[in-house]
Design an enzyme around this catalytic site. Structure first.
Site, PDB file in Angstrom:
ATOM      1  N   SER A  18       0.814  -1.220   0.000  1.00  0.00           N
ATOM      2  CA  SER A  18       0.000   0.000   0.000  1.00  0.00           C
ATOM      3  C   SER A  18       0.851   1.276   0.000  1.00  0.00           C
ATOM      4  CB  SER A  18      -0.896  -0.018   1.242  1.00  0.00           C
ATOM      5  OG  SER A  18      -1.301   1.295   1.586  1.00  0.00           O
ATOM      6  N   GLY A  19       0.556   2.166  -0.932  1.00  0.00           N
ATOM      7  CA  GLY A  19       1.268   3.443  -0.959  1.00  0.00           C
ATOM      8  C   GLY A  19       0.997   4.254   0.299  1.00  0.00           C
ATOM      9  N   LEU A  20      -0.276   4.258   0.722  1.00  0.00           N
ATOM     10  CA  LEU A  20      -0.651   5.002   1.929  1.00  0.00           C
ATOM     11  C   LEU A  20       0.119   4.468   3.141  1.00  0.00           C
ATOM     12  CD1 LEU A  20      -2.557   6.937   3.519  1.00  0.00           C
ATOM     13  CD2 LEU A  20      -4.146   5.027   3.709  1.00  0.00           C
ATOM     14  N   HIS A  32     -12.259   1.951  -7.963  1.00  0.00           N
ATOM     15  CA  HIS A  32     -12.189   2.478  -6.595  1.00  0.00           C
ATOM     16  C   HIS A  32     -13.404   3.358  -6.296  1.00  0.00           C
ATOM     17  CE1 HIS A  32     -10.366   2.802  -2.840  1.00  0.00           C
ATOM     18  NE2 HIS A  32      -9.456   3.737  -3.051  1.00  0.00           N
ATOM     19  N   ASP A  64       0.939  10.431   1.882  1.00  0.00           N
ATOM     20  CA  ASP A  64       0.667   9.643   0.676  1.00  0.00           C
ATOM     21  C   ASP A  64       0.489  10.606  -0.491  1.00  0.00           C
ATOM     22  OD1 ASP A  64      -0.007   7.621  -1.053  1.00  0.00           O
ATOM     23  OD2 ASP A  64      -2.063   7.404  -0.316  1.00  0.00           O
ATOM     24  N   ASP A  93       1.265  -0.926  -4.952  1.00  0.00           N
ATOM     25  CA  ASP A  93       0.441   0.239  -5.270  1.00  0.00           C
ATOM     26  C   ASP A  93       1.412   1.254  -5.871  1.00  0.00           C
ATOM     27  OD1 ASP A  93      -0.979   2.559  -5.252  1.00  0.00           O
ATOM     28  OD2 ASP A  93      -1.287   2.623  -3.077  1.00  0.00           O
ATOM     29  N   ASN A 140      -4.073  10.915  -1.954  1.00  0.00           N
ATOM     30  CA  ASN A 140      -4.841   9.737  -1.546  1.00  0.00           C
ATOM     31  C   ASN A 140      -6.314   9.943  -1.901  1.00  0.00           C
ATOM     32  OD1 ASN A 140      -6.564   8.227   0.691  1.00  0.00           O
ATOM     33  ND2 ASN A 140      -4.654   7.121   0.368  1.00  0.00           N
ATOM     34  N   SER A 141      -6.950   8.884  -2.337  1.00  0.00           N
ATOM     35  CA  SER A 141      -8.320   8.980  -2.853  1.00  0.00           C
ATOM     36  C   SER A 141      -9.323   9.425  -1.803  1.00  0.00           C
ATOM     37  CB  SER A 141      -8.747   7.622  -3.411  1.00  0.00           C
ATOM     38  OG  SER A 141      -7.827   7.198  -4.375  1.00  0.00           O
TER      39      SER A 141
HETATM   40  C1  SPV Z   1      -3.348   2.569  -0.730  1.00  0.00           C
HETATM   41  O1  SPV Z   1      -3.470   1.628   0.058  1.00  0.00           O
HETATM   42  O2  SPV Z   1      -2.402   3.338  -0.731  1.00  0.00           O
HETATM   43  C2  SPV Z   1      -4.392   2.811  -1.732  1.00  0.00           C
HETATM   44  C3  SPV Z   1      -5.739   2.393  -1.442  1.00  0.00           C
HETATM   45  O3  SPV Z   1      -4.113   3.406  -2.723  1.00  0.00           O
HETATM   46  S1  SPV Z   1      -6.565   3.744  -0.831  1.00  0.00           S
HETATM   47  O4  SPV Z   1      -5.822   4.324   0.240  1.00  0.00           O
HETATM   48  O5  SPV Z   1      -7.832   3.177  -0.413  1.00  0.00           O
HETATM   49  O6  SPV Z   1      -6.754   4.693  -1.904  1.00  0.00           O
HETATM   50 MG    MG Z   2      -2.338   4.286  -2.710  1.00  0.00          MG
END
Ligand code: SPV
Ligand code: MG
Length: 538
Positions: free
Chosen positions: A51-53, A194, A63, A90, A127-128
Site C-alpha cells: 500500500s502506498g498510503l 475504486h 501519501d 500500489d 490519496n483517494s
Molecule cells: C493505498 O493503500 O495506498 C491505496 C488504497 O491506494 S486507498 O488508500 O484506499 O486509496
Molecule cells: Mg495508494
C-alpha cells in the site's frame, strides 16, 4: 537475507496471475515493511498489497509521492525478500510519465514483485480519501503508460492492474466504464475500480456493467460492512484489505507509548506485547543459528558457561528465605548478575544457570536456566548433570556464589589443557576445597612445565592452594567430564558427589587437570560476613 521459500515451480508473478484470473474470490492483505509482510504470509494470505498510503505513513511522510520511487522500492525489496507470496505494489501514478513507469516495471521484475497497480491521476497523486479535487490523467496518455509497462516487463507473468479513479473524482459511471475499457484494450491485466462511498452500490453497479470483461479488483475500505459474499456474487476477482496492518499498529504503538510514558514503568506492559522470543522467531534467528553450525567450523572456539546455583545457602538464614543465595543483593545487583557480567566481560555470553532452591527467583535476562528439582538431596555434580547437553566444546563451570577479578577467568580461558582449575595459592581458610598439586606456586620461577592437580581434599594441610569453584574445559575436557558423569550416573555415585569428587575420579582414571595459580582477588559467599566482603569487594 531470507530463506527464500518460493517454490521454483511457480514464480510469484505466476501465482498472482492465477489468483487474478481464476473464478475464486481472492484477497490481498496490506503490508508496509518486511515485518508486516511476514505477518501477512504467516497468517495465511495468498498475496500482499504494498500500500502506498501505508508505506508512506510508516516512513513518516504523506501519501502524496513524498517518498521517492526508489525509496518505495527499497521497502518492497525487504518485503519481497522476507516472504514467498506475491506482492502487488500500489504504484500510484507510475511515478511520472510512460518512461518513468517502464523503468519502474523493470525494477519491480528484478526484485521479484508480482504486479503493479497504477491509477489514472496526475503526479503527485493525492490519496483517494483526501478531501479536495482529484485530477484525472488523460485517457490516451494513461493507455500509453499501460502499454509501455506491459512492453517492458521482464517476466511474462507480471501483471499491470489499471486503477480507475473516475468514481472517486465524481465523474460518474459512464466515464468509469469508458476509462476501464480503454485500459483493458491497452493491455491492463485487471481493472481496480475504486470508490469512497460507504456502500458498495457503485462498485457493484460497475461490476454488473463490466460483465467480466477482465478481472476486477476492489478496495472496500469505506464500504467495509458489505458482506464479502456480495463481492463473490458480483464476480469480483480480488479484494484488497488496504491499510489495516498499518492502522492497527498505529493504534497499538500509540497505546503502549502512552502507557509507558504515564507509568514510567514496563510492569503493566510486558504481558501485553509480543515477547522478545517472538521477535527473534519472526526475525528468523533459528535459521541463522543453524546456518552458523553449518558454516562456522570454529564454533568450538566459543566458550560457554555453566553456573551451579541450586543451593539455598543455609548459613545465610532468613536472607535466603525468599531467594537462593546467588540472588542476594550485592550493591544493587544480584550476586549472580555480577558473576554473569564478569563472564560477559571475558566474552562469554552463552550462560546456563542450574537453579534449584527458589529457582523462580533466578529471573535474569540473557541466561538459559535449567533446574535441578532434587537440589535438596543431591550435590553439585547432579546439578552439573542437569546441564549435560551444554557440556560440549569449550566450557567454564563456576559456582554461582563466587566473585572474582577478570584476570583469573582470562587466565583460565587462555589455557589449552583439557581441564584447568583455578587455584588460589594463598590458603587462608581451614574449610574449603583444597588442592594438592604437583608443584607449589612460585612467582619468580620461569618454568614452562604445567602444574598438575594431584588430588582435591577438604584438608588444608599439605595442600598447595584452594580451588575457588572455577574450572575450564576444552572440547576434549568436556567430553571426558561428560563421560565421567555418565559413569557416575550408572554406578550410583552421581547424586551425592561434589565437584572435588568428580576431579578425584578423573584423576584416578588418568585424566589430570592442570592448575592455574593466582593469589587472592576472589571470594565466595557462604555467610553474612562473606556477603559484607562481597559488597566491599566491588
Ligand atoms: C493505498 O493503500 O495506498 C491505496 C488504497 O491506494 S486507498 O488508500 O484506499 O486509496
Ligand atoms: Mg495508494
Amino acid at each position: 537475507m531470507s530463506d527464500n521459500k518460493n517454490t521454483p515451480s511457480q514464480t510469484k508473478a505466476a501465482k498472482f496471475r492465477s489468483m487474478l484470473g481464476n473464478d475464486e474470490l481472492s484477497f490481498c492483505m496490506e503490508a508496509h515493511d518486511g515485518l508486516s509482510a511476514k505477518i501477512v504470509e504467516q497468517t495465511g494470505f495468498e498475496a500482499i498489497w504494498g500500500s502506498g498510503l501505508s508505506i508512506a505513513t510508516a516512513l513518516g511522510v504523506r501519501d502524496r509521492n513524498e517518498a521517492s520511487w526508489t525509496q518505495v522500492i527499497d521497502v518492497l525489496e525487504f518485503m519481497s525478500d522476507a516472504t514467498s507470496i506475491p506482492i502487488m505494489l500500489d504504484g500510484d501514478t507510475g511515478y511520472g510519465d510512460f518512461n518513468n513507469f517502464r523503468r519502474l516495471v523493470r525494477k519491480l521484475c528484478q526484485r521479484n514483485i508480482a504486479a503493479v497497480c497504477i491509477e489514472d491521476k496526475q503526479f503527485p497523486k493525492t490519496n483517494s480519501f483526501v478531501d479536495g479535487d482529484q485530477e484525472l490523467a488523460d485517457v490516451d496518455e494513461f493507455c500509453g503508460k499501460i502499454k509501455a509497462g506491459k512492453d517492458s516487463q521482464l517476466d511474462d507473468d507480471f501483471s499491470v492492474v489499471a486503477r480507475v479513479e473516475a468514481l472517486i473524482a465524481g465523474k460518474g459511471m459512464d466515464e468509469a466504464l469508458r476509462r476501464a475499457e480503454a485500459y483493458r484494450v491497452a493491455g491492463a491485466d485487471g481493472i481496480l475500480i475504486h470508490s469512497k462511498r460507504s456502500t458498495a452500490d457503485e462498485v457493484l453497479t460497475f461490476a454488473k456493467e463490466w460483465d467480466n470483461r477482465s478481472p476486477l479488483v476492489i478496495v472496500p475500505t469505506k464500504y467495509y460492512d458489505t458482506p464479502t459474499d456480495a463481492f463473490r456474487a458480483a464476480n469480483i476477482s480480488l479484494v484488497i484489505w488496504a491499510n489495516h496492518n498499518l492502522r492497527s499498529s498505529l493504534a497499538a504503538m500509540r497505546d503502549v507509548s502512552e502507557k509507558i510514558y504515564e507509568s514510567q514503568s514496563l510492569r503493566d506492559i510486558e504481558g501485553n506485547v509480543a515477547s522478545i522470543s517472538d521477535v527473534f522467531t519472526i526475525a528468523g534467528n533459528t535459521e541463522l543459528a543453524e546456518a552458523e553450525k553449518r558454516y562456522l567450523p570454529d564454533r568450538g572456539g566459543e566458550t560457554k558457561a555453566i553456573l551451579l546455583a541450586a543451593s539455598r545457602g543455609h548459613q545465610l538464614a532468613d536472607l535466603t528465605a525468599e531467594k537462593p543465595k546467588c540472588m542476594l543483593d550485592v550493591r544493587g545487583k544480584p550476586l549472580l548478575r555480577r558473576l554473569t557480567h564478569s563472564l560477559n566481560d571475558s566474552g562469554i555470553t552463552d550462560i546456563t544457570v542450574v537453579g534449584g532452591y527458589k529457582h523462580e527467583a533466578v529471573d535474569l535476562a540473557n541466561i538459559n536456566k535449567v533446574v535441578n528439582d532434587d537440589y535438596e538431596t543431591t550435590g553439585e555434580v547432579a546439578s552439573l548433570a542437569c546441564a549435560q547437553d551444554r557440556i560440549d566444546g569449550n566450557v567454564v563451570v563456576s559456582y554461582g556464589d563466587i566473585l572474582f577479578r577478570n584476570h583469573i577467568l582470562d587466565r583460565l580461558m587462555r589455557s589449552d589443557a583439557d581441564i584447568t582449575v583455578a587455584i588460589d595459592a594463598t590458603v587462608r581458610k581451614s574449610d574449603g576445597d583444597f588442592a594438592k598439586c604437583s608443584k607449589p606456586f612460585a612467582e619468580d620461577i620461569i618454568d614452562d612445565a604445567p602444574v598438575l592437580l594431584e588430588q582435591m581434599t577438604s584438608d588444608a594441610d599439605g595442600a598447595q592452594g584452594e580451588w575457588i569453584g572455577l574450572v575450564k574445559m576444552s572440547g576434549e575436557g568436556a567430553r571426558l567430564v561428560k563421560a565421567e558423569i555418565e559413569t557416575m550416573e550408572k554406578d550410583g555415585s552421581l547424586a551425592t558427589a561434589n565437584m572435588p569428587d568428580l576431579f578425584n575420579r578423573l584423576i584416578a582414571s588418568g585424566v589430570t587437570p592442570h592448575v592455574a595459580y593466582f593469589s587472592g582477588h576472589w571470594l565466595d559467599v557462604n555467610d553474612a560476613f562473606d556477603l559484607a566482603d562481597a559488597r566491599n569487594f566491588l
